[in-house]
Design a protein around this motif. Sequence first.
Motif, short mmCIF file in Angstrom:
data_model
loop_
_atom_site.label_atom_id
_atom_site.label_comp_id
_atom_site.label_asym_id
_atom_site.label_seq_id
_atom_site.Cartn_x
_atom_site.Cartn_y
_atom_site.Cartn_z
N THR A 230 -0.69 8.01 -4.61
CA THR A 230 -1.99 7.64 -4.03
C THR A 230 -3.12 8.34 -4.76
O THR A 230 -4.17 7.73 -5.02
N LYS A 231 -2.93 9.61 -5.12
CA LYS A 231 -3.95 10.33 -5.89
C LYS A 231 -4.15 9.68 -7.25
O LYS A 231 -5.28 9.58 -7.74
N ASN A 232 -3.06 9.25 -7.89
CA ASN A 232 -3.16 8.57 -9.18
C ASN A 232 -3.97 7.28 -9.04
O ASN A 232 -4.80 6.96 -9.90
N ALA A 233 -3.75 6.53 -7.97
CA ALA A 233 -4.47 5.27 -7.77
C ALA A 233 -5.95 5.52 -7.50
O ALA A 233 -6.81 4.78 -7.98
N LYS A 234 -6.27 6.56 -6.75
CA LYS A 234 -7.68 6.85 -6.46
C LYS A 234 -8.42 7.37 -7.68
O LYS A 234 -9.65 7.27 -7.75
N ALA A 235 -7.70 7.92 -8.65
CA ALA A 235 -8.33 8.43 -9.87
C ALA A 235 -8.66 7.32 -10.86
O ALA A 235 -9.36 7.56 -11.84
N LEU B 17 2.56 -15.63 5.81
CA LEU B 17 1.63 -14.82 6.59
C LEU B 17 1.18 -15.56 7.84
O LEU B 17 0.65 -16.65 7.76
N LEU B 18 1.40 -14.96 8.98
CA LEU B 18 0.87 -15.48 10.24
C LEU B 18 -0.45 -14.77 10.53
O LEU B 18 -0.68 -13.67 10.05
N GLY B 19 -1.28 -15.39 11.31
CA GLY B 19 -2.54 -14.78 11.66
C GLY B 19 -2.34 -13.51 12.47
O GLY B 19 -1.46 -13.43 13.32
N GLY B 20 -3.13 -12.49 12.18
CA GLY B 20 -3.03 -11.23 12.90
C GLY B 20 -3.15 -10.04 11.97
O GLY B 20 -3.53 -10.17 10.81
N ARG B 21 -2.79 -8.88 12.47
CA ARG B 21 -2.90 -7.64 11.71
C ARG B 21 -1.68 -7.42 10.82
O ARG B 21 -0.55 -7.58 11.25
N TRP B 22 -1.93 -7.02 9.58
CA TRP B 22 -0.89 -6.68 8.61
C TRP B 22 -1.25 -5.37 7.94
O TRP B 22 -2.42 -5.06 7.74
N ASN B 23 -0.24 -4.60 7.57
CA ASN B 23 -0.41 -3.43 6.72
C ASN B 23 0.22 -3.79 5.37
O ASN B 23 1.40 -4.14 5.32
N ILE B 24 -0.56 -3.70 4.30
CA ILE B 24 -0.03 -4.02 2.98
C ILE B 24 0.08 -2.72 2.18
O ILE B 24 -0.84 -1.89 2.19
N SER B 25 1.24 -2.54 1.55
CA SER B 25 1.49 -1.37 0.70
C SER B 25 1.93 -1.87 -0.66
O SER B 25 2.89 -2.64 -0.77
N VAL B 26 1.21 -1.43 -1.69
CA VAL B 26 1.54 -1.82 -3.06
C VAL B 26 1.94 -0.56 -3.81
O VAL B 26 1.12 0.33 -4.01
N SER B 27 3.20 -0.47 -4.18
CA SER B 27 3.65 0.65 -5.01
C SER B 27 4.00 0.08 -6.37
O SER B 27 4.83 -0.83 -6.48
N TRP B 28 3.35 0.59 -7.41
CA TRP B 28 3.51 0.02 -8.73
C TRP B 28 3.51 1.10 -9.80
O TRP B 28 3.04 2.21 -9.58
N THR C 263 3.78 5.91 -14.91
CA THR C 263 2.94 6.59 -13.92
C THR C 263 2.97 5.77 -12.64
O THR C 263 2.76 4.57 -12.66
N ALA C 264 3.25 6.45 -11.54
CA ALA C 264 3.36 5.77 -10.25
C ALA C 264 1.99 5.69 -9.57
O ALA C 264 1.21 6.65 -9.62
N TYR C 265 1.74 4.55 -8.95
CA TYR C 265 0.51 4.32 -8.20
C TYR C 265 0.88 3.74 -6.84
O TYR C 265 1.87 3.03 -6.71
#
Length: 148
Positions: free
Chosen positions: A56-61, A122-133, A138-140
């Motif tokens: 997460t720190k790598n992605a924010k940088a 995808l159905l309508g409503g709340r989703w949490n999306i996580s992208v690990s790449w 280098t991990a993001y």
Amino acid sequence: MKLNWGTGIVIAIIGFISFIMYFVISMSTGKSYNHDLVSDKYYQKELEYQETITATKNAKALKENISIEQSIGGLIVNFPKDFDYTKISGKVFLYRPSNKQLDFEIPISLSKTYLLVPEKRLLGGRWNISVSWNYNNTAYFYQKELIY
């Protein structure tokens, strides 16, 4: 037989305790009540959490991070344009808090600078999306809550 105040209070307390114990036992053993954790491998994921913090720190940088937008065809996950998209690998995980049967994961295999998550999944409503790449070893990690 005569009941005095003391006997009545004791009977009322015993009745109340019995009533509460009945509900506690029926709630904890009932098949219709679901007591699942968020993840089946909860404790294993907790041990791997430091890697997620670093990613997460790598992605924010980054100068330009991942962006997510809604379109007619579904969700578009845009990766940074200054990266070579052929070297990007990883996975996109969509978590539905209200129904774990709707959760799904898509491997990242890009032919353009974006990934399309199809609308039919995808159905309508709340989703949490996580992208690990990963890019150049280098991990993001990117995470967002969204309403579809």
